[in-house]
Design a protein around this motif. Structure first.
Motif, PDB file in Angstrom:
ATOM      1  N   SER A  63      10.864  41.586  51.445  1.00 36.46           N
ATOM      2  CA  SER A  63      12.085  42.363  51.222  1.00 36.46           C
ATOM      3  C   SER A  63      13.308  41.471  51.048  1.00 36.46           C
ATOM      4  O   SER A  63      14.275  41.873  50.382  1.00 36.46           O
ATOM      5  N   PHE A  66      12.080  38.925  47.559  1.00 38.34           N
ATOM      6  CA  PHE A  66      11.874  39.677  46.316  1.00 38.34           C
ATOM      7  C   PHE A  66      12.275  41.140  46.539  1.00 38.34           C
ATOM      8  O   PHE A  66      11.426  42.033  46.517  1.00 38.34           O
ATOM      9  N   ILE A  68      13.923  43.532  44.818  1.00 37.16           N
ATOM     10  CA  ILE A  68      13.730  44.549  43.784  1.00 37.16           C
ATOM     11  C   ILE A  68      12.243  44.813  43.565  1.00 37.16           C
ATOM     12  O   ILE A  68      11.794  45.969  43.538  1.00 37.16           O
ATOM     13  N   ARG A  69      11.468  43.748  43.415  1.00 33.78           N
ATOM     14  CA  ARG A  69      10.042  43.918  43.181  1.00 33.78           C
ATOM     15  C   ARG A  69       9.353  44.551  44.393  1.00 33.78           C
ATOM     16  O   ARG A  69       8.431  45.360  44.244  1.00 33.78           O
ATOM     17  N   TYR A  70       9.818  44.190  45.584  1.00 37.12           N
ATOM     18  CA  TYR A  70       9.218  44.759  46.799  1.00 37.12           C
ATOM     19  C   TYR A  70       9.453  46.259  46.864  1.00 37.12           C
ATOM     20  O   TYR A  70       8.550  47.033  47.217  1.00 37.12           O
ATOM     21  N   GLN A  71      10.661  46.712  46.514  1.00 33.62           N
ATOM     22  CA  GLN A  71      10.949  48.140  46.532  1.00 33.62           C
ATOM     23  C   GLN A  71      10.170  48.891  45.459  1.00 33.62           C
ATOM     24  O   GLN A  71       9.819  50.055  45.634  1.00 33.62           O
ATOM     25  N   MET A  72       9.882  48.213  44.341  1.00 42.85           N
ATOM     26  CA  MET A  72       9.119  48.858  43.277  1.00 42.85           C
ATOM     27  C   MET A  72       7.680  49.134  43.713  1.00 42.85           C
ATOM     28  O   MET A  72       7.107  50.173  43.384  1.00 42.85           O
ATOM     29  N   TYR A  73       7.086  48.188  44.434  1.00 47.31           N
ATOM     30  CA  TYR A  73       5.680  48.307  44.809  1.00 47.31           C
ATOM     31  C   TYR A  73       5.473  48.858  46.219  1.00 47.31           C
ATOM     32  O   TYR A  73       4.333  49.022  46.647  1.00 47.31           O
TER      33      TYR A  73
END
Length: 280
Positions: A63, A66, A68-73
């Protein structure tokens, strides 16, 4: 977080049995059939806490590094799958208790004999116990410790490069350092007893003493995560403010009731003495 709370609650729920056993000098007074069941929950809750603390550290690192990527997945089904996998991993490893029972052939040196639960081992049992304890230490503590340490060091590096306000950055660093310190202080001594027992090929006596530190982790985890959660702190402040208002209202009602009771006792027309006004 929920699974960590469940594992800590399981440990606390079975802690009175351990306390009663220690108070009787290690004597097991319950039926022998309950000893393996108790040990499964006892060891399982300890190592489940280790693994879920590791999972939380990885989540914090992702978190921060990464976001943005963490929130996406980040999906509930992924969290449920990881949690289920960790529970299965713990259950598969603590089931070695039944292997110890089988190695003893149900004799006096079994994991639960007439007076001791998981303490007096035969030679065949001790050979198996020290090896399996070593495997528990490596797979369920040393490897998670390495992952947790790398995760929090990665968090520190990412926070150092972030544009967060200094106050929030320092708070996050303090929480990470406190969590890692408690992780090592609570679980390292108990797992060190596994390494010493394997090296000396014996059931070390002081492992029961360092188990107290693992018990402390179940009570310290809520404090650490309270300090790390702004939402919990805001909720606590609201509750505290509401409790103060409720207490103040009850105090005022009691004061009015006391004054009215005194007025009725003295009779009508009698004024209560009032405090003198402060001098100018």
């Amino acid at each position: 977080m929920i699974n960590l709370g469940i594992s800590d609650s399981l440990f606390i729920a079975f802690l009175p049995i351990k306390m009663a056993e220690s108070a009787r000098g290690g004597a097991w007074t319950l039926p022998a059939v309950y000893c393996p069941i108790y040990l499964i929950f006892h060891f399982g809750s300890i190592y489940a806490s280790v693994l879920f603390l590791t999972a939380l550290s990885v989540g914090r690192y992702l978190s921060v590094a990464f976001p943005i990527r963490y929130q996406m997945y980040k999906r509930p089904r992924y969290s449920c799958a990881v949690s289920l996998g960790l529970w299965i991993l713990v259950a598969s490893h603590v089931s070695f208790i039944f292997l110890v029972e089988a190695a003893g052939g149900g004799g006096q040196g079994g994991a639960a004999n007439a007076s001791v639960c998981y303490g007096n081992f035969t030679g065949a049992q001790l050979d198996l116990v020290v090896s399996l304890r070593l495997e528990l230490c490596v797979v369920l503590f040393l490897l998670p410790l390495a992952v947790t340490t790398c995760s929090y060091l990665g968090c520190a590096r990412a926070l150092g490069r972030s544009q967060l306000p200094r106050r929030k950055r320092n708070k996050a660093l303090r929480v990470a350092a406190a969590t890692l310190f408690l992780y090592v202080a609570c679980f390292a001594p108990y797992n060190l007893s596994h390494l010493v027992g394997y090296a000396r090929h014996e059931n070390v006596a002081w492992r029961h003493d360092v188990l107290l530190l693992s018990a402390a982790n179940a009570f310290l985890d809520p404090l650490v995560f309270f300090c790390s959660s702004s939402a919990l702190q805001r909720a606590a402040k609201v509750r505290w403010h509401g409790a103060r208002q409720w207490t103040g209202a009850r105090k005022e009602r009691l004061t009015r009731f006391w004054h009215s009771a005194i007025s009725r006792e003295k009779g009508p027309g009698v004024d209560l003495p009032r405090p003198a006004s402060p001098s100018p």
